[in-house]
Design an enzyme around this catalytic site. Structure first.
Site, PDB file in Angstrom:
ATOM      1  N   SER A   1      -9.492  46.071 -56.484  1.00 30.77           N
ATOM      2  CA  SER A   1      -9.652  47.499 -56.201  1.00 30.77           C
ATOM      3  C   SER A   1     -10.726  48.111 -57.106  1.00 30.77           C
ATOM      4  CB  SER A   1      -8.306  48.210 -56.334  1.00 30.77           C
ATOM      5  OG  SER A   1      -8.383  49.536 -55.854  1.00 30.77           O
TER       6      SER A   1
ATOM      7  N   HIS B   1      -5.481  52.732 -50.327  1.00 27.02           N
ATOM      8  CA  HIS B   1      -5.810  51.569 -49.479  1.00 27.02           C
ATOM      9  C   HIS B   1      -5.054  51.611 -48.157  1.00 27.02           C
ATOM     10  CE1 HIS B   1      -8.324  49.751 -52.502  1.00 27.02           C
ATOM     11  NE2 HIS B   1      -7.368  49.912 -53.396  1.00 27.02           N
TER      12      HIS B   1
END
Length: 767
Positions: free
Chosen positions: A87, A193
């Site tokens: 990430s 996400h």
């Protein structure tokens, strides 16, 4: 070979980076200047800012990861062969690969953290013990359609993301699911996400576009694709990361497949080291067989990356979704007498789609009450619209409706059955027109025009007609400034091309209409030099992923469904109608005269299975064409009409008409026998609609149910599933399912189109 991996959010801790800030004082000072606060204090002092808040977490981790990387390179004298980050850590991987310098990376991360930090109302949770496929199956089984898979951390550790309430529902489900070892909610404020990050992604995408990136010196493995970044898609891929799954498991498997690979975690903690250890124990490497044709393989790889970006949320025009605050380019059209109900509109809006309340046949009070109810349920930025059906005979009713919409600040209208632009539509547009700070003419009162003929489309793609502007100016209904601004913009913000559909229809064919209308749109934009693109949507016949895919492939910027929404829990029609609709197939519709345009011969498409309405309606139109008055009908035909069709006498019907119609209409009927016959026959159409909506047992065979073959196709698509029963059909779930499966289907079709000609080209295998 060695891969440096950089941790993301969750690895932060007070005290991280101690010693590094002094060692790299010039970069620390640079960070303080960019961020506007002390990065060292943030990371080391408990009484300072909260390092666990997303807005601060991400810059803090980026800086510590970056300084840790510089120290590692200085100590070892070696740069990695590959880089990857989880990430946020992916920004450090790209910095290590030379895509950008420390300062640029920090500016990007600062913006990312700010955008993600504003997201509220979401939640995330780790599910331990199930595979991604098993987690997805549980979500589907329990209809938790609002939840996405956010992270695939290991084969048995999957993180889910969605609205906080949905995550709480999921907890009870997973804790009672076999093989689940742990359900662990994460301490986050947003659904990261996932599809709910789409709006933030769009803003970030615009921000990142102003930066220049250098060529990558080493391969960086993308979270989104679990494969190396492509230089020419670097910005897009980095943006897509925000609302896509972090495919960490496959990223590590890809690296394992490169050969003997060592992994070194660069940054605070050992979270990634633990994940990699489990992946090595639970999964096998991924590799690629050597490619025979590098040029073909590169092309195919690019196509695969494009396909991987196809999601339900990515279908359609991004600008359209942004303008209307939508997650999906999906609309549900208005249906007569509030069948497209306030409940339907609210449900769709909350799911990131947009519905139009059906005003046709309702009183002004009923419409206003519905608007107030919808506005009371929805918050700022949640889109809804009102359907306005053209009334050729009573334009004064349109005037009153526009007054009502303006009074209640309704800013989106679906204009249906208009044969051209009318003064009331011009007035509606005028009251929302202005110039923004850039000098562009914008209109807060938006029109989406449903059209099926090029000449009608042309009128809506043109500015307001000059004669209407002059007329409205003369009546003091618009100002000179409003008239001047209206000359700069089209009458409609967007048009929706309606092919053969339920209800009013011209029987158009989408394959012919869409190319013609998109070409006309382009021509009109060039002619009038509009600065903002007019979007073209598709409607009519859309009830399956195949149909929706065809619409998008034909160039639709959005799709609009109708018939399939009538057979849902939220539709304001009777259970008996829904029972009939649930049983229909694609061949079970027919064309009948339109009650509101009876004399002109306009047609509506209706259900024919199980009812006599289409046959009886067509018989009435045949009689109207053949005879000049009711008195010309023979006794046998009159008796049949009164006993079989109307269930009451002609005299009683006319008395009822006299009570409800304007005096001018009744006066005309008294003088014109043909008009009187038309009024009597039109009464049957109102009667048959009321029977259906109320679910009357009095005469089911006379139900008038507007419907197209799309519902028959939908019924076949969901046959054998929970959705076969209409009581399990909800408009929002249907919309999401249709868009999701359309994206999957489009992905599959794209893959088949670009299938390698050699079996050895680009095939993933286990070793």
């Amino acid at each position: 070979m060695i891969t440096y991996v950089f941790p993301g959010q969750g690895s932060q801790q007070k005290g991280m980076g101690q010693g590094l800030f002094e060692q790299y004082q010039h970069l620390t000072d640079q960070a303080d200047q960019i961020l506007g606060y002390s990065i060292e204090k943030l990371c080391t002092e408990k009484s300072y800012l909260d390092v666990n808040h997303t807005e601060y977490t991400q810059p803090a981790l980026y800086v510590v990861n970056a300084l840790s990387y510089l120290k590692r390179v200085e100590e070892t004298g070696r740069k990695p062969d590959f880089a990857a980050g989880h990430s946020l850590g992916e920004y450090n991987a790209l910095m290590a690969a030379g895509a950008f310098d420390f300062e640029t990376g920090l500016r990007l991360v600062k913006k990312r953290g700010e955008l993600m930090g504003r997201i509220t109302g979401g939640g995330m949770a780790a599910v331990i013990g199930l595979s991604k496929e098993q987690v997805t199956a549980v979500l589907e089984e329990h209809r938790l359609y609002d939840i996405d898979v956010a992270n695939e951390n290991t084969p048995q550790q999957i993180v889910i993301s969605g609205p906080k309430k949905e995550i709480e529902k999921a907890r009870a489900v997973f804790e009672n699911t076999k093989d689940v070892k742990l359900f662990h909610p994460l301490n986050v404020s947003g659904a990261f996400h996932s599809r709910y990050m789409n709006e933030a992604k769009q803003v970030f995408k615009q921000y990142i576009d102003s930066f220049q990136f250098a060529p990558l010196a080493i391969p960086v493995i993308s979270n989104v694709y679990a494969e190396p970044y492509h230089q020419d898609r670097l910005k897009d891929t980095l943006s897509e990361q925000m609302d896509n799954t972090v495919k960490w498991t496959d990223s590590i498997r890809f690296l394992m497949g490169r050969g003997e690979m060592e992994f070194a975690e660069i940054g605070p903690g050992t979270v990634l080291t633990g994940l990699i250890h489990r992946i090595k124990n639970e999964a096998e490497p991924l590799t690629y067989i050597p490619k025979k044709n590098p040029a073909i393989s590169a092309h195919l790889k690019e196509q695969r990356n494009v396909q991987a970006g196809i999601t339900a949320e990515s279908l359609g025009s991004a600008e359209f979704k942004q303008d209307y605050h939508l997650t999906y380019a999906y609309l549900a059209g208005g249906m007569y007498r509030g069948i497209a109900s306030k409940e339907m509109v609210v449900k769709l809006s909350r799911a990131g789609m947009m519905g139009f309340f059906g005003t046709g046949g309702l009183s002004l009070k009923e419409v206003e009450d519905a608007i107030h109810a919808i506005q009371g349920e929805l918050g700022k930025g949640q889109a809804y619209g009102i359907n306005l059906v053209h009334n050729m005979k009573h334009t004064e009713s349109e005037e009153k409706m526009i007054d009502l919409l303006l009074r209640n600040q309704v800013s989106i209208v679906e204009a249906s059955a208009f044969l051209s632009v009318t003064p009331v539509l011009v007035r509606y547009r005028a009251k929302g027109v202005k110039r923004n700070q850039n000098g562009d003419v914008i209109c807060s009162n938006r029109l989406i025009a449903k059209i099926s003929r090029p000449e009608v489309a042309e009128s809506f793609l043109s500015p307001a007609p000059e004669n209407m502007l002059q007329k409205l100016l003369g009546e003091n209904k618009i100002t000179m400034n409003e008239a001047e601004l209206l000359r700069c913009i089209p009458m409609a913000d967007d048009i929706c091309v309606e092919a053969d559909s339920g209800g009013h229809t011209d029987g158009g064919v989408a394959y012919s209409l869409m190319p013609a209308m998109t070409s006309l749109r382009d021509e009109m934009m060039k002619k009038y030099q509009y600065r903002k693109k007019i979007r073209v949507g598709a409607a009519g016949g859309i009830g399956t992923p195949e149909a929706a895919m065809a619409a998008f492939m034909l160039g639709a910027d959005f799709i609009l469904t109708g018939s399939i929404n009538q057979c849902t829990v939220e539709a304001a029609t009777s259970d008996k109608v829904k029972d009939l609709l649930q049983q229909m197939n694609v061949q079970d519709t027919a064309y009948a005269p339109a009650g509101d345009m009876f004399e002109s011969g306009s047609k509506v498409q209706v259900l024919k299975k199980g009812v006599f309405f289409p046959a009886r309606a067509n018989k009435l139109y045949e009689l109207y064409q053949r005879y000049g008055s009711i008195r010309e009908l023979d006794a046998k035909m009159l008796a049949q009409l009164e006993e079989k069709y109307f269930k009451r006498s002609i005299e009683d019907i006319y008395k009822d008409i006299a009570l409800h119609y304007p005096a001018a209409d009744i006066e005309k009927a008294e003088q014109n026998p043909k008009h009187k016959m038309a009024l009597i026959f039109r009464w049957y159409f109102r009667y048959s609609s009321k029977l259906a909506i109320s679910g009357s047992e009095h005469s089911k065979v006379d139900y008038q149910i507007h419907c197209g073959p799309a519902l028959g196709a939908f019924n076949q698509w969901v046959k054998g599933s929970q959705l076969e029963n209409w009581r399990n059909r909800h408009v929002d779930e249907i919309g999401k399912k249709l868009m999701t499966e359309t994206a999957v289907l489009l992905h599959e079709r794209m893959q088949s189109m670009y299938q390698p000609s050699h079996e050895t080209d680009n095939i993933k295998i286990k070793v």
